[in-house]
Scaffold this motif. Structure first.
Motif, mmCIF file in Angstrom:
data_model
loop_
_atom_site.group_PDB
_atom_site.id
_atom_site.type_symbol
_atom_site.label_atom_id
_atom_site.label_comp_id
_atom_site.label_asym_id
_atom_site.label_seq_id
_atom_site.Cartn_x
_atom_site.Cartn_y
_atom_site.Cartn_z
ATOM 1 N N ASN A 834 1.437 -1.413 0.436
ATOM 2 C CA ASN A 834 0.131 -0.010 0.077
ATOM 3 C C ASN A 834 0.721 1.092 0.083
ATOM 4 N N THR A 835 0.122 1.995 -0.586
ATOM 5 C CA THR A 835 0.981 3.042 -0.472
ATOM 6 C C THR A 835 0.291 4.369 -0.434
ATOM 7 N N ILE A 836 0.042 5.946 0.265
ATOM 8 C CA ILE A 836 -0.500 6.693 0.709
ATOM 9 C C ILE A 836 0.071 8.031 0.910
ATOM 10 N N THR A 837 -0.184 8.676 -0.594
ATOM 11 C CA THR A 837 0.338 9.797 -1.050
ATOM 12 C C THR A 837 -0.078 10.942 -0.080
ATOM 13 N N LEU A 838 0.088 12.006 1.012
ATOM 14 C CA LEU A 838 -0.659 13.048 1.458
ATOM 15 C C LEU A 838 0.320 14.194 0.219
ATOM 16 N N TRP A 839 -1.028 14.996 -0.723
ATOM 17 C CA TRP A 839 0.311 16.417 -0.473
ATOM 18 C C TRP A 839 0.881 16.328 -1.427
ATOM 19 N N ASP A 840 1.381 15.231 -2.764
ATOM 20 C CA ASP A 840 2.246 14.993 -3.481
ATOM 21 C C ASP A 840 4.015 15.008 -2.160
ATOM 22 N N ASP A 841 3.815 15.269 -1.339
ATOM 23 C CA ASP A 841 5.239 15.750 -0.722
ATOM 24 C C ASP A 841 5.801 14.086 0.280
ATOM 25 N N LEU A 842 4.110 13.953 0.650
ATOM 26 C CA LEU A 842 4.289 12.664 1.906
ATOM 27 C C LEU A 842 3.832 11.545 1.802
ATOM 28 N N GLN A 843 4.571 9.737 1.766
ATOM 29 C CA GLN A 843 4.544 9.030 0.905
ATOM 30 C C GLN A 843 4.446 7.969 2.275
ATOM 31 N N ILE A 844 3.423 7.101 2.683
ATOM 32 C CA ILE A 844 3.100 6.358 3.541
ATOM 33 C C ILE A 844 3.077 5.075 2.711
ATOM 34 N N TYR A 845 4.215 4.064 2.830
ATOM 35 C CA TYR A 845 4.229 3.050 2.393
ATOM 36 C C TYR A 845 4.284 1.240 3.476
ATOM 37 N N ALA A 846 3.663 0.235 2.682
ATOM 38 C CA ALA A 846 3.386 -0.499 4.374
ATOM 39 C C ALA A 846 3.818 -2.057 2.305
ATOM 40 N N LEU A 847 4.548 -2.923 3.029
ATOM 41 C CA LEU A 847 4.697 -4.624 2.483
ATOM 42 C C LEU A 847 3.842 -5.249 4.044
ATOM 43 N N PHE A 848 3.209 -6.282 3.035
ATOM 44 C CA PHE A 848 3.054 -7.528 3.552
ATOM 45 C C PHE A 848 3.293 -8.186 2.315
ATOM 46 N N ASP A 849 3.975 -9.500 3.006
ATOM 47 C CA ASP A 849 4.346 -10.750 2.090
ATOM 48 C C ASP A 849 3.651 -12.060 3.290
ATOM 49 N N TRP A 850 3.615 -12.654 2.299
ATOM 50 C CA TRP A 850 3.572 -14.778 2.693
ATOM 51 C C TRP A 850 3.423 -16.019 2.392
ATOM 52 N N LYS A 851 4.025 -16.441 2.685
ATOM 53 C CA LYS A 851 3.957 -17.989 2.203
ATOM 54 C C LYS A 851 2.867 -18.678 2.497
ATOM 55 N N SER A 852 2.685 -20.424 1.670
ATOM 56 C CA SER A 852 1.339 -20.643 2.518
ATOM 57 C C SER A 852 1.863 -22.477 1.750
ATOM 58 N N ASP A 853 1.342 -23.636 2.278
ATOM 59 C CA ASP A 853 1.713 -24.656 1.722
ATOM 60 C C ASP A 853 2.915 -24.970 1.877
ATOM 61 N N VAL A 854 3.420 -24.589 2.899
ATOM 62 C CA VAL A 854 4.807 -25.430 3.442
ATOM 63 C C VAL A 854 5.003 -25.895 4.910
ATOM 64 N N VAL A 855 6.203 -26.773 4.534
ATOM 65 C CA VAL A 855 6.743 -26.842 5.855
ATOM 66 C C VAL A 855 8.596 -27.215 5.845
ATOM 67 N N ILE A 856 8.676 -27.317 7.311
ATOM 68 C CA ILE A 856 9.891 -27.079 8.019
ATOM 69 C C ILE A 856 10.719 -28.256 8.520
ATOM 70 N N GLU A 857 11.530 -28.341 8.321
ATOM 71 C CA GLU A 857 12.272 -29.881 9.743
ATOM 72 C C GLU A 857 12.698 -28.671 10.404
ATOM 73 N N ASN A 858 12.059 -28.538 12.283
ATOM 74 C CA ASN A 858 12.423 -28.384 13.163
ATOM 75 C C ASN A 858 13.506 -28.515 13.552
ATOM 76 N N ASN A 859 15.173 -28.703 13.779
ATOM 77 C CA ASN A 859 15.526 -29.359 14.356
ATOM 78 C C ASN A 859 16.089 -28.997 15.260
ATOM 79 N N ASN A 860 15.677 -27.017 16.019
ATOM 80 C CA ASN A 860 15.544 -26.858 16.327
ATOM 81 C C ASN A 860 14.769 -26.996 18.440
#
Length: 980
Positions: A834-860
């Motif tokens: 998402n990018t929100i720009t206020l008065w052409d000078d102030l920009q607020i940006y947020a990024l989310f990402d995701w991964k699914s149907d995935v497994v890992i070997e938890n050796n910890n």
């Protein structure tokens, strides 16, 4: 004056003249001047942009600095429009007063730009409308303006569909894996090819020779994001045919900044920040001590409770005690400018990234010099860059010398024990923390990449391009265990020095002949050749047992060994391509490439890679109005093509290994049988999709379905002992399938004077399956317990083990056989920005990402239970806990713990402010901006381990595990960007 003799004209003049004199200043003020600039989101001038004033038939075109001036403008409220190819049209309603008025425009890229120029394997300008395949483009400047990016992997992560970035750890300097449309190979690398300004460069996923336990640098991160103009990603064989034998995993084209004609411009980018692991919840180590035993004298030891047995449960969190804040510095200074016939771009950079754990820092210093000369019939571009990287990595992951593992597996009741004479502070099981702090593992490389690109167009119908490039990477990596830091295997010290030089030379020639067959039908015939030569020289020395403290050279050790290897491979390719275009809206393309490679078998001649594609800009038809008048632009596309992946050098040869026998005499023993018919893996792909501009181009939508099959996959086949060769034989007998969907959408939801709101969404699916192993029952990767198993009918990256279930009596039951439990890379992944720009000078940006149907070997958690540092082993109240029972059953039976690792991560948040011009002018600058940003700010996952986004095998081709690996850190940074 005789009033009687005045005519009616005289009477009118005598009355109107005083009125006109009084009104003259007012009439003058009714005309005004409007000036300003048209820039992109990063403040770069857009040359040739059109600025118009509606209802007044006035307008202007911007100059080399992006400036425009419109005179004789009527005062009052007016509507102004700025238009530039490849960007969204921008309208601004402004109030004009007498005198000079300043109105600036900041344009955002258009979601679907059919006339944008893209990089392909042919000469001349190629427009996006003519391509039958998908190409993803990333504007590096736009990303850097608002994202906390410090390396190339972060620049790609979450920016496009079809490409998944797989970080290995949170260690500063550690490399990541990149996968485009899944796994196309089992025995060779799945990394894409990398081209910089038309020159192929080294993209080894790991640095050679020295092992830090799992994490290693990546050559991809030698590049400097601030020097990059744009990135174009070709994702599969259907698009990569012209790149030939090594392009089956896709191609990433990197275009660096070239400078613009006009005034000299300086740009200074200053970044400072800090990284921390406070975003992670580290597990506490537990143990029980006798009722009357004193509390162990270690940092942070605390008493939890008294158990029913009378023993006291105690705890300690070593990581909380030793983790600190790491600091980031990143400085880039560049200058560009020139004339219409000559432009230049020069830059220098310095970065120092201190990780949040001890013994971890990454430092880079380098520069770039790009020049371009142009005349009527030709132009010449020269690009060069130098980088020096110095990376200090701690011993970690599956490693008895590992910092992270010794602290996660420590027990507070062992505090004070001695390991080779060193007292433990945390009850470390293998190597004392004080000893670990003295071990050094350092990776250093010097890299030069240079290219010269000449374009020669002797006639309007004939375009030629020749590119010559070199890529030289010289590494020196060493691992040093001092005499005074005794370890289990090297009580009196050890030194390993690995020096590797990779020298790549490439030459490309491409020609294109274009002519009109009829008024509506045009032809574009392309042809070319490519030569690529790679030389790798390795010299390695190792010494063990130093005579005294302070000695650090291999030659001073009591036991020394040496190793040397040299490999060279050469690829020669030829291609021809024909494209027929009808009315610049229907494009039919056919091509074929012929390749020979020195790694092919003696009896294998050459490989042929054909392709065909169609692109139809249906929205250019006169009858097109779009469904419900919503779809303004629509391009339908489809492509079918082949590309390959060569075997490793000497894989086709019969080889022998030198050995020493009694008395020190040299002899040889059989190694690999070889295969004279060995050829490349051959991948074929069909992709179908469309690109659409919707709702007056406010929404851009790209949808692609791909179906890729790798035939002749290279499989290590078991050799009968009777043949006398110990190693498996590599043969072209396998088959792998990948298919899935790629969907990208970006939209300008709100477009008003005070507020703009834009978002982008990427969604990708990948379903991969091994359909033929050439008669082999299975292949294994990773640990000896065969967690990573490859079988027919299952994915390449499958994890296998005996699945635990809770039986009716509450006890854990394991399946009789190992079963498929999931993939180690995601079947579904995506991002939302998402990018929100206020008065052409102030920009607020947020990024989310995701991964699914995935497994890992938890050796910890597996090892923490086995080493009794987990609370499960000490607290009787947890004896009936299902997870405790599961861990107990798996550890006792030697089976891996495989768990879901899907997640949603709050990847980035930033606030960027472009300072007012009056403020900027006081700094002597043309433009100034300040950005405050954070990375890895939140994580939502059901994974019970520390973090699901790690790999204890680093940048391994297939194997994956969470094994005492440093998780991703949280980073905050501030950037000041000044343009002079």
């Amino acid at each position: 004056m005789n009033l009687e003799r005045l005519s009616w004209r005289g009477w009118a003049a005598s009355l109107l003249l005083p009125s006109l004199i009084l009104l003259f200043p007012t009439l003058l003020s009714a005309q005004a001047t409007v000036t300003g600039t048209v820039q992109d989101e990063q403040g770069a001038a857009l040359v040739g942009a059109q600025v118009t004033i509606e209802d007044q038939n006035l307008g202007a075109v911007t100059d080399a600095q992006g400036r425009y001036t419109i005179t004789d403008v009527s005062t009052g409220e007016i509507m102004m429009t700025a238009i530039y190819l490849g960007f969204r049209e921008m309208k601004r309603r402004v109030r004009i007063t007498s005198g000079e008025n300043v109105v600036d425009f900041r344009l955002t890229p258009s979601p679907v730009e059919l006339d944008a120029i893209v990089v392909t394997g042919t000469a001349g300008e190629v427009h996006a409308r003519s391509l039958g395949n998908a190409i993803s483009q990333i504007d590096a400047g736009e990303v850097l303006e608002k994202s906390p990016v410090v390396n190339m992997a972060e620049l790609l992560q979450g920016r496009t569909s079809g490409a998944v970035v797989l970080p290995s750890s949170g260690t500063a300097g550690a490399g990541a894996r990149i996968r485009l449309r899944g796994f196309g190979s089992i025995s060779t690398s799945n990394e894409p090819l990398i081209y910089i300004d038309g020159v192929r460069v080294d993209n080894d996923a790991t640095a050679g020779g020295v092992d830090a336990g799992g994490q290693l640098p990546s050559r991809f991160d030698d590049l400097v994001p601030e020097e990059i103009e744009s990135i174009e990603i070709i994702k599969g064989p259907a698009a990569a045919t012209l790149y030939g034998t090594e392009a089956a995993n896709g191609v990433i084209q990197i275009i660096t900044k070239k400078g613009r004609s006009g005034d000299t411009r300086w740009n200074l980018r200053l970044t400072g920040g800090a990284s921390t692991l406070e975003n992670q919840d580290f597990p506490t180590n537990f143990a029980a001590i006798a009722p009357d035993a004193p509390l162990p004298d270690g940092p942070g030891v605390f008493e939890v409770k008294t158990l029913e047995s009378g023993a006291r449960l105690i705890g300690q969190n070593p990581l909380d005690e030793v983790i600190d804040t790491g600091y980031l510095q990143d400085y880039v200074l560049s200058v560009n400018g020139g004339l219409e016939s000559f432009t230049y771009f020069l830059s220098g950079n310095f970065k120092r990234d201190e990780g949040p754990i001890p013994l971890n820092e990454a430092e880079r210093i380098g520069g770039r010099a790009n020049f371009r000369w142009s005349a009527d019939l030709w132009d010449l571009s020269v690009s060069s860059s130098y980088a020096n990287n110095d990376i200090l990595l701690p011993q970690n992951d599956n490693n008895i010398f590992g910092f992270w593992g010794n602290l996660l597996l420590a027990r507070p009741d062992f505090i004070g024990d001695r390991i080779l004479g060193v007292t433990t502070k945390f009850g470390e099981p293998f190597t004392a923390f004080q000893t670990i702090a003295q071990l050094e593992t350092q990776f250093t490389n010097d890299r030069f990449t240079g290219s010269a690109t000449a374009n020669f167009d002797p006639f309007d119908w004939w375009e030629n391009r020749a590119v010559f490039g070199v890529d030289l990477n010289a590494e020196e990596n060493f691992q040093f265990f001092p005499f005074e830091a005794p370890t289990a295997f090297f009580p009196t010290g050890q030194k390993e020095n690995h020096r590797q030089t990779v020298f790549n030379v490439s030459f490309d020639y491409n020609g294109t002949v274009s002519f009109d067959i009829t008024e509506d039908l045009t032809s574009r015939s392309s042809f070319g050749t490519q030569i690529f030569n790679e030389n790798t020289d390795i010299v390695e020395a190792q010494g063990e047992d130093f005579p005294a403290p302070g000695v650090s050279t291999v030659s001073a050790a009591a036991i020394t060994e040496g190793f040397e290897s040299r490999t060279e491979t050469t690829t020669v390719g030829l291609y021809v391509q024909e494209q027929i275009a009808w009315q610049n809206k229907l494009f039919l393309t056919g091509a074929v490439r012929f390749d020979d490679n020195s790694a092919f078998g003696e009896d294998f001649d050459f490989e042929t890679y054909p392709k065909a594609s169609v692109s139809y800009v249906i929205s250019d038809e006169r009858w097109w109005s779009g469904p419900l008048d919503l779809v303004n632009t629509l391009k339908l596309r489809s492509a079918y093509g082949f590309a390959g992946k060569q075997p490793a050098a000497f894989a086709a040869e019969r080889t022998f290994t030198p050995v020493a026998i009694r008395g020190g005499s040299a002899t040889i023993t059989p190694a690999a049988l070889g295969d004279p018919d060995l050829g490349p893996e051959r991948s074929r792909e069909l992709e179908i999709g469309f690109d659409a501009g919707i709702w007056s181009e406010r929404i851009g939508l790209a949808v692609t379905y791909y179906d890729k099959t790798t035939d002749d996959a290279l499989i290590p086949v078991t050799v009968p002992p009777s043949r006398g060769f110990r190693q498996n034989q590599l043969r072209n007998v396998g088959e792998i399938e990948n298919k899935g969907w790629e969907i990208s959408a970006d939209a300008l939801v709100v477009d008003t004077d005070p507020v703009d709101w834009a978002f982008d969404v990427n969604f990708t699916t990948n379903d991969n399956e091994v359909t033929d192993l050439g008669g082999e029952e299975q292949l294994t990767f990773g640990f000896a317990d065969a967690t990573n198993i490859i079988k027919e009918g299952f994915p390449v990256d499958g994890l296998w083990g005996r699945r635990p279930t809770i039986g009716p009596d509450g006890e854990v039951e394991l399946t009789d056989e190992k079963v498929f439990q999931g993939r180690s890379t995601p079947e579904f992944f995506g991002s939302f920005g998402n990018t929100i720009t206020l008065w052409d000078d102030l920009q607020i940006y947020a990024l989310f990402d995701w991964k699914s149907d995935v497994v890992i070997e938890n050796n910890n958690d597996w090892f923490r239970w086995a080493f009794a540092s987990s609370r499960f082993r000490w607290d009787p109240e947890l004896s009936d806990d299902p997870r405790n029972k599961t861990l107990r059953a798996l550890v006792i039976n030697g089976e891996p713990l495989i768990e879901d690792s899907e997640f949603l991560r709050f990847r980035e948040l930033s606030v960027a402010w472009t300072l007012p011009f009056d403020w900027t002018r006081k700094l002597g600058a043309r433009r100034a901006s300040v950005t405050v940003a954070g990375r890895n700010l939140g994580l939502w996952t059901d994974y019970p381990g520390i973090d699901p986004e790690v790999n204890g095998f680093g940048a391994a081709n297939i194997a994956n595990t969470d094994f005492l690996t440093v998780p991703p850190s949280r980073r905050f940074q501030a950037t000041i960007n000044l343009t002079y």
